[in-house]
Design an enzyme around this catalytic site. Sequence first.
Site, PDB file in Angstrom:
ATOM      1  N   SER A 228       0.660  -1.618  -0.326  1.00 23.47           N
ATOM      2  CA  SER A 228      -0.268   0.242   0.390  1.00 23.47           C
ATOM      3  C   SER A 228       1.032   1.381   0.100  1.00 23.47           C
ATOM      4  CB  SER A 228      -0.831   0.331   0.807  1.00 23.47           C
ATOM      5  OG  SER A 228      -1.678   0.560   0.911  1.00 23.47           O
TER       6      SER A 228
ATOM      7  N   ASP B  23      -9.553  -5.322  -4.523  1.00 22.91           N
ATOM      8  CA  ASP B  23      -9.474  -3.852  -3.176  1.00 22.91           C
ATOM      9  C   ASP B  23     -10.166  -3.021  -3.467  1.00 22.91           C
ATOM     10  OD1 ASP B  23      -8.187  -2.009  -1.876  1.00 22.91           O
ATOM     11  OD2 ASP B  23      -6.403  -3.236  -3.253  1.00 22.91           O
TER      12      ASP B  23
ATOM     13  N   HIS C  37      -8.188  -5.219  -0.464  1.00 20.95           N
ATOM     14  CA  HIS C  37      -6.715  -4.602  -0.141  1.00 20.95           C
ATOM     15  C   HIS C  37      -5.655  -5.547   1.063  1.00 20.95           C
ATOM     16  CE1 HIS C  37      -4.551  -0.918   0.044  1.00 20.95           C
ATOM     17  NE2 HIS C  37      -4.178  -0.660   1.241  1.00 20.95           N
TER      18      HIS C  37
END
Length: 230
Positions: free
Chosen positions: A113, A169, A201
Site C-alpha cells: 500500500s 481492492d 486490500h
Amino acid sequence: MATSTIRKYSASVIFFHGSGDTGPNLQEWVRFLLGRDLDFAHIKIIYPTAPLQKYTPLNGQLSTVWFDRRSVNIAAQESRKSMAESYNIVQKLIQNEVDNGIPLNRIIVGGFSMGGALALHTGYHLNTDLAGVFAHSSFLNRQSVVYESLANRVNDKLPDLFMFHGERDTLVPLDWGQETWESLNKLGVSGTFTPLKNTLHELKNKSVLSLEEWILKKLPPTQNDQQNKL
C-alpha cells in the site's frame, strides 16, 4: 560460555508497511501467511516503522505513515514537502546497509500500500541503482515526481518492478495500480503486474511466495555466501 554466530549477509530487502501499521506488525502478517518468517541465509530483511505524524485523510490525527497526502486518490496532488521528509528516512536506511558493506545493486526496496508507493519513489526517483522494487496494492499519483524523474533521466538502467494488486481492492482500486504500472512501463520500467483474484486490500500467501521467489532470483547467493557454507 557459548558464543553466538553473527550472520553475514550479502544483500538486503527493505519492506515498508502500509499506513497506520508498523514494521513488527507487517513481519507478523508475513509470518502468519507463510507459516514461517520470510528468511534467507544471505539476505537481511528489514521491516522499518514509519514515524508518528499528522495524517490528513484521518482529519489530521496522528498515525504511523511514511508521508502525508491530501486524500487517498490517484488524482490528488502529491505533498512534495512531506515526500521529501520520507526520503530522508529512506536514504538513512539504505546508507546504513551500504555502510555495512551491502552494495546498492544488492538492495531491494518494496512495500504494501503506502509502503509500496514509497518503494516506487525510492527506486525510480531517489536511486535507480537498486536491484529491484516491489509494490503490493499500491499506486502513484498521476502528477507524481517519479514520472518526472523517469522522463528526465540520463541513466538507462532501472530496477525491475514486481507489482501485485487485488482485483477486489476497494481502498486502492485495481485500476489505480494498473494505471501506475502502465505509466511506469511507458517510461522504461520493466517487470510484471499481477492482478490477484478474490483479493481485497491485503497480502496473500500466493503473492508473498511469488515475492520470495523473485527476491531470490534478483539477489542470488554470492560466491562468498557459498564458501561460508562450506
